[in-house]
Write a protein that holds these residues in place. Structure first.
Motif, mmCIF file in Angstrom:
data_model
loop_
_atom_site.group_PDB
_atom_site.id
_atom_site.type_symbol
_atom_site.label_atom_id
_atom_site.label_comp_id
_atom_site.label_asym_id
_atom_site.label_seq_id
_atom_site.Cartn_x
_atom_site.Cartn_y
_atom_site.Cartn_z
ATOM 1 N N HIS A 70 0.829 -1.200 0.000
ATOM 2 C CA HIS A 70 0.000 0.000 0.000
ATOM 3 C C HIS A 70 0.863 1.250 0.000
ATOM 4 C CE1 HIS A 70 -3.817 -2.007 0.785
ATOM 5 N NE2 HIS A 70 -3.173 -2.779 1.637
ATOM 6 N N THR A 71 0.342 2.286 -0.636
ATOM 7 C CA THR A 71 0.967 3.596 -0.522
ATOM 8 C C THR A 71 0.630 4.145 0.862
ATOM 9 O OG1 THR A 71 -0.961 4.788 -1.355
ATOM 10 C CG2 THR A 71 0.648 3.999 -2.998
ATOM 11 N N PRO A 72 1.388 5.111 1.340
ATOM 12 C CA PRO A 72 1.055 5.711 2.639
ATOM 13 C C PRO A 72 -0.381 6.255 2.693
ATOM 14 C CG PRO A 72 3.279 6.312 2.027
ATOM 15 C CD PRO A 72 2.691 5.591 0.844
ATOM 16 N N MET A 73 -0.885 6.836 1.598
ATOM 17 C CA MET A 73 -2.250 7.358 1.586
ATOM 18 C C MET A 73 -3.282 6.242 1.740
ATOM 19 S SD MET A 73 -4.308 9.821 1.679
ATOM 20 C CE MET A 73 -3.249 11.206 1.374
ATOM 21 N N GLN A 74 -3.030 5.098 1.135
ATOM 22 C CA GLN A 74 -3.942 3.962 1.270
ATOM 23 C C GLN A 74 -3.973 3.468 2.719
ATOM 24 O OE1 GLN A 74 -2.163 1.409 -1.673
ATOM 25 N NE2 GLN A 74 -3.435 2.222 -3.336
ATOM 26 N N VAL A 75 -2.823 3.506 3.377
ATOM 27 C CA VAL A 75 -2.749 3.116 4.788
ATOM 28 C C VAL A 75 -3.480 4.139 5.653
ATOM 29 C CG1 VAL A 75 -1.174 2.744 6.731
ATOM 30 C CG2 VAL A 75 -0.639 1.765 4.501
ATOM 31 N N VAL A 76 -3.284 5.420 5.383
ATOM 32 C CA VAL A 76 -3.968 6.478 6.143
ATOM 33 C C VAL A 76 -5.485 6.339 6.002
ATOM 34 C CG1 VAL A 76 -4.395 8.975 6.218
ATOM 35 C CG2 VAL A 76 -2.055 8.112 6.124
ATOM 36 N N CYS A 77 -5.957 6.085 4.790
ATOM 37 C CA CYS A 77 -7.395 5.928 4.576
ATOM 38 C C CYS A 77 -7.942 4.700 5.308
ATOM 39 C CB CYS A 77 -7.716 5.857 3.090
ATOM 40 S SG CYS A 77 -7.465 7.432 2.251
ATOM 41 N N GLY A 78 -7.207 3.613 5.283
ATOM 42 C CA GLY A 78 -7.614 2.434 6.048
ATOM 43 C C GLY A 78 -7.654 2.734 7.535
ATOM 44 N N GLY A 79 -6.665 3.487 8.013
ATOM 45 C CA GLY A 79 -6.646 3.883 9.421
ATOM 46 C C GLY A 79 -7.830 4.752 9.787
ATOM 47 N N ALA A 80 -8.204 5.662 8.896
ATOM 48 C CA ALA A 80 -9.364 6.533 9.150
ATOM 49 C C ALA A 80 -10.645 5.711 9.261
ATOM 50 C CB ALA A 80 -9.488 7.580 8.048
ATOM 51 N N ILE A 81 -10.788 4.716 8.405
ATOM 52 C CA ILE A 81 -11.960 3.833 8.482
ATOM 53 C C ILE A 81 -11.954 3.101 9.818
ATOM 54 C CG2 ILE A 81 -13.018 1.752 7.528
ATOM 55 C CD1 ILE A 81 -11.984 2.748 4.760
ATOM 56 N N GLY A 82 -10.795 2.577 10.210
ATOM 57 C CA GLY A 82 -10.685 1.852 11.466
ATOM 58 C C GLY A 82 -11.021 2.715 12.668
ATOM 59 N N ILE A 83 -10.536 3.951 12.669
ATOM 60 C CA ILE A 83 -10.839 4.860 13.781
ATOM 61 C C ILE A 83 -12.338 5.161 13.836
ATOM 62 C CG2 ILE A 83 -10.564 7.245 14.608
ATOM 63 C CD1 ILE A 83 -7.641 7.074 13.542
ATOM 64 N N ALA A 84 -12.918 5.498 12.680
ATOM 65 C CA ALA A 84 -14.332 5.847 12.635
ATOM 66 C C ALA A 84 -15.223 4.680 13.087
ATOM 67 C CB ALA A 84 -14.723 6.295 11.235
ATOM 68 N N VAL A 85 -14.963 3.515 12.544
ATOM 69 C CA VAL A 85 -15.787 2.352 12.899
ATOM 70 C C VAL A 85 -15.550 1.956 14.345
ATOM 71 C CG1 VAL A 85 -16.257 -0.079 12.381
ATOM 72 C CG2 VAL A 85 -15.970 1.548 10.515
ATOM 73 N N GLY A 86 -14.292 2.008 14.787
ATOM 74 C CA GLY A 86 -13.993 1.673 16.178
ATOM 75 C C GLY A 86 -14.746 2.564 17.151
#
Length: 150
Positions: free
Chosen positions: A129-145
């Protein structure tokens, strides 16, 4: 049956799996928009936008922190695990994918020049993954969490 019920109602695992599902669904939808065809392999495949692995581990860490405290040892383990997964996705696996692309090109050239008679199996290129793809995945994880309550 009770074990399955315990797993699907686990207040930490459920948001993690929901995050993973959302990220995989988005990855498949974005691939559909980009390539004008539905490819279900993108749902479970590695690489792409957003990082589903990151979404999973970040939601897991957020929920562990919310339930057990952000100062707990268990949160430290979950957060450390998330950091390793994210660093691996944007570091080692991204580099391995780039190397696979170059090796595939070299082998194609060698095959065209008849240096290789049998066409070799292609190496998988989309694994990181590019860093942006990781950041977006992290944002989803934070929001859902934060949003999913069990």
């Amino acid at each position: 049956m009770q074990v399955f019920l315990d797993i699907v109602t686990n207040p930490v695992l459920l948001p993690a799996f929901i995050s993973w599902f959302i990220a995989c669904s988005l990855k498949m939808i974005l691939d559909l928009i980009r390539n004008k065809r539905l490819d279900f392999r993108r749902f479970v495949g590695n690489g792409g936008m957003p990082s589903s692995h990151t979404a999973f581990v970040v939601a897991l860490a957020v929920k562990v922190g919310m339930i057990g405290g952000f100062d707990s040892l268990l949160f430290a383990v979950a957060a450390g695990f998330a950091i390793v997964v994210m660093a691996d996705a944007a570091g080692v696996r991204l580099a391995a994918g780039r190397q696979a692309r170059i090796l595939n090109e070299i082998v194609d050239i060698m095959h065209e020049e008849k240096r290789i008679i049998i066409p070799p199996k292609k190496l998988k290129e989309l694994i990181g993954h590019t860093p942006m793809q990781v950041v977006c995945g992290g944002a989803i994880g934070i929001a859902v969490g934060i949003l999913v309550r069990v």
